[in-house]
Design a protein around this motif. Structure first.
Motif, short mmCIF file in Angstrom:
data_model
loop_
_atom_site.label_atom_id
_atom_site.label_comp_id
_atom_site.label_asym_id
_atom_site.label_seq_id
_atom_site.Cartn_x
_atom_site.Cartn_y
_atom_site.Cartn_z
N ILE A 151 0.87 -1.17 0.00
CA ILE A 151 0.00 0.00 0.00
C ILE A 151 0.90 1.22 0.00
CG2 ILE A 151 -1.71 1.30 1.29
CD1 ILE A 151 -2.75 -1.33 2.38
N ARG A 152 0.72 2.10 -0.96
CA ARG A 152 1.56 3.29 -1.09
C ARG A 152 0.70 4.55 -0.95
NH1 ARG A 152 6.42 1.59 -3.02
NH2 ARG A 152 6.43 -0.27 -4.30
N LEU A 153 1.32 5.55 -0.35
CA LEU A 153 0.68 6.85 -0.24
C LEU A 153 0.67 7.48 -1.62
CD1 LEU A 153 -0.56 8.79 1.78
CD2 LEU A 153 1.68 9.81 2.07
N ARG A 154 -0.52 7.75 -2.13
CA ARG A 154 -0.64 8.32 -3.47
C ARG A 154 -1.88 9.20 -3.50
NH1 ARG A 154 -4.65 5.87 -5.93
NH2 ARG A 154 -5.30 3.81 -5.35
N PRO A 155 -1.96 10.08 -4.47
CA PRO A 155 -3.13 10.96 -4.52
C PRO A 155 -4.40 10.18 -4.86
CG PRO A 155 -1.37 11.74 -5.98
CD PRO A 155 -0.97 10.39 -5.49
N HIS A 214 -9.77 18.26 -1.43
CA HIS A 214 -10.33 17.05 -0.82
C HIS A 214 -10.46 15.97 -1.88
CE1 HIS A 214 -11.13 19.44 2.68
NE2 HIS A 214 -11.81 18.48 3.26
N ARG A 215 -9.87 14.82 -1.61
CA ARG A 215 -9.93 13.69 -2.53
C ARG A 215 -10.06 12.41 -1.73
NH1 ARG A 215 -11.03 17.08 -5.38
NH2 ARG A 215 -10.12 17.78 -7.32
N VAL A 223 -5.92 22.38 3.25
CA VAL A 223 -5.43 23.44 2.37
C VAL A 223 -4.05 23.87 2.87
CG1 VAL A 223 -5.83 25.77 1.51
CG2 VAL A 223 -7.75 24.21 1.79
N PHE A 224 -3.99 24.39 4.08
CA PHE A 224 -2.72 24.85 4.65
C PHE A 224 -1.95 23.69 5.25
CE2 PHE A 224 -5.61 28.54 5.07
CZ PHE A 224 -5.00 29.34 4.13
N LEU A 225 -2.66 22.84 5.95
CA LEU A 225 -2.07 21.65 6.55
C LEU A 225 -2.63 20.45 5.79
CD1 LEU A 225 -0.37 20.30 8.77
CD2 LEU A 225 -2.41 20.31 10.20
N ARG A 226 -1.85 19.92 4.88
CA ARG A 226 -2.28 18.79 4.05
C ARG A 226 -2.18 17.51 4.85
NH1 ARG A 226 -5.03 18.93 0.03
NH2 ARG A 226 -3.94 17.32 -1.06
N GLU A 227 -3.23 16.71 4.78
CA GLU A 227 -3.24 15.42 5.47
C GLU A 227 -3.61 14.33 4.48
OE1 GLU A 227 -4.82 13.67 9.65
OE2 GLU A 227 -6.30 14.73 8.45
N TRP A 228 -2.76 13.31 4.38
CA TRP A 228 -3.00 12.15 3.54
C TRP A 228 -3.11 10.96 4.47
CZ3 TRP A 228 -1.36 12.10 -2.02
CH2 TRP A 228 -1.21 13.39 -2.52
N THR A 263 -10.91 2.84 12.32
CA THR A 263 -9.86 1.83 12.36
C THR A 263 -9.29 1.77 13.77
OG1 THR A 263 -8.06 3.36 11.85
CG2 THR A 263 -9.21 2.37 9.97
N ALA A 264 -8.31 0.92 13.96
CA ALA A 264 -7.64 0.81 15.25
C ALA A 264 -6.60 1.91 15.44
CB ALA A 264 -6.98 -0.56 15.36
N SER A 265 -6.50 2.83 14.52
CA SER A 265 -5.49 3.89 14.55
C SER A 265 -5.74 4.88 15.68
CB SER A 265 -5.50 4.64 13.22
OG SER A 265 -4.73 5.81 13.31
N ALA A 266 -4.67 5.32 16.33
CA ALA A 266 -4.77 6.34 17.36
C ALA A 266 -5.13 7.70 16.74
CB ALA A 266 -3.45 6.45 18.11
N LYS A 267 -4.91 7.85 15.46
CA LYS A 267 -5.20 9.11 14.75
C LYS A 267 -6.71 9.33 14.62
CE LYS A 267 -3.91 12.61 12.17
NZ LYS A 267 -3.41 13.82 12.73
N GLY A 268 -7.49 8.27 14.72
CA GLY A 268 -8.93 8.40 14.65
C GLY A 268 -9.49 7.94 13.32
N ALA A 269 -10.76 8.18 13.16
CA ALA A 269 -11.48 7.72 11.98
C ALA A 269 -11.09 8.52 10.74
CB ALA A 269 -12.98 7.84 12.22
#
Length: 167
Positions: A8-12, A80-81, A95-100, A131-137
């Motif tokens: 699994i790769r981080l991609r747009p 947003h994608r 926009v200012f803080l991009r999150e992928w 998910t089980a992620s600490a980052k949240g849903a």
């Protein structure tokens, strides 16, 4: 992070929200702005000695809120994608803080569809992937009600057929 045969790769992600999301985001900005402006305006009308000190910030807040309601939703629509593959859910926001974010199918715990009153007015829904992620849903906003229902059904089917990740 390996899953099965591939990685699994981080991609747009490829999919944009529905165009009506711009109106929904604008309405949120306007409602958020209206509350303090209304309070300051009412107090300014009732308290004559403080009228200038109450109405001036009301006008400033209203102007900033209108400017944000015009500009930010358009930029959010451009940035947003989302995308769902058989391996993962991909979401890109900000926009200012991009999150992928990537939510591997093997880590998904629940899939929820939410339609608040304002979303219902615009015919939209949000799919929340927990998910089980600490980052949240992971949230996929601005989908049509039909697209959200289909996506929730697809995610449920894929996660049911995906073996759990023991790592």
């Amino acid at each position: 992070m390996a899953t099965g045969e591939g990685t699994i790769r981080l991609r747009p992600p490829r999919n944009a929200p529905d165009r009506r999301a711009v109106g929904w985001w604008r309405a949120q900005w306007l409602l958020l702005t209206a509350a303090p402006v209304a309070v300051l305006g009412i107090l300014g009308g009732l308290i004559a000695p403080a009228r200038f000190w109450l109405l001036t910030p009301a006008v400033v807040i209203a102007g900033i809120g209108l400017l944000c309601a015009v500009l930010f939703p358009l930029q959010w629509f451009r940035t947003h994608r989302w995308e769902v593959t058989d391996e993962a859910v991909y979401v890109s926001t900000g926009v200012f803080l991009r999150e992928w974010r990537i939510a591997p199918m093997s880590r998904i715990q629940t899939v929820d569809t939410v339609r608040g009153p304002l979303e219902q007015l615009f015919g939209l829904a949000t799919v929340t992937v927990t998910t089980a992620s600490a980052k949240g849903a992971v949230e996929i906003e601005g989908l049509t009600h039909e697209a959200a229902a289909e996506l929730a059904e697809r995610l449920t089917r894929i996660t049911r057929d995906t073996p759990g990740d023991a790592t």
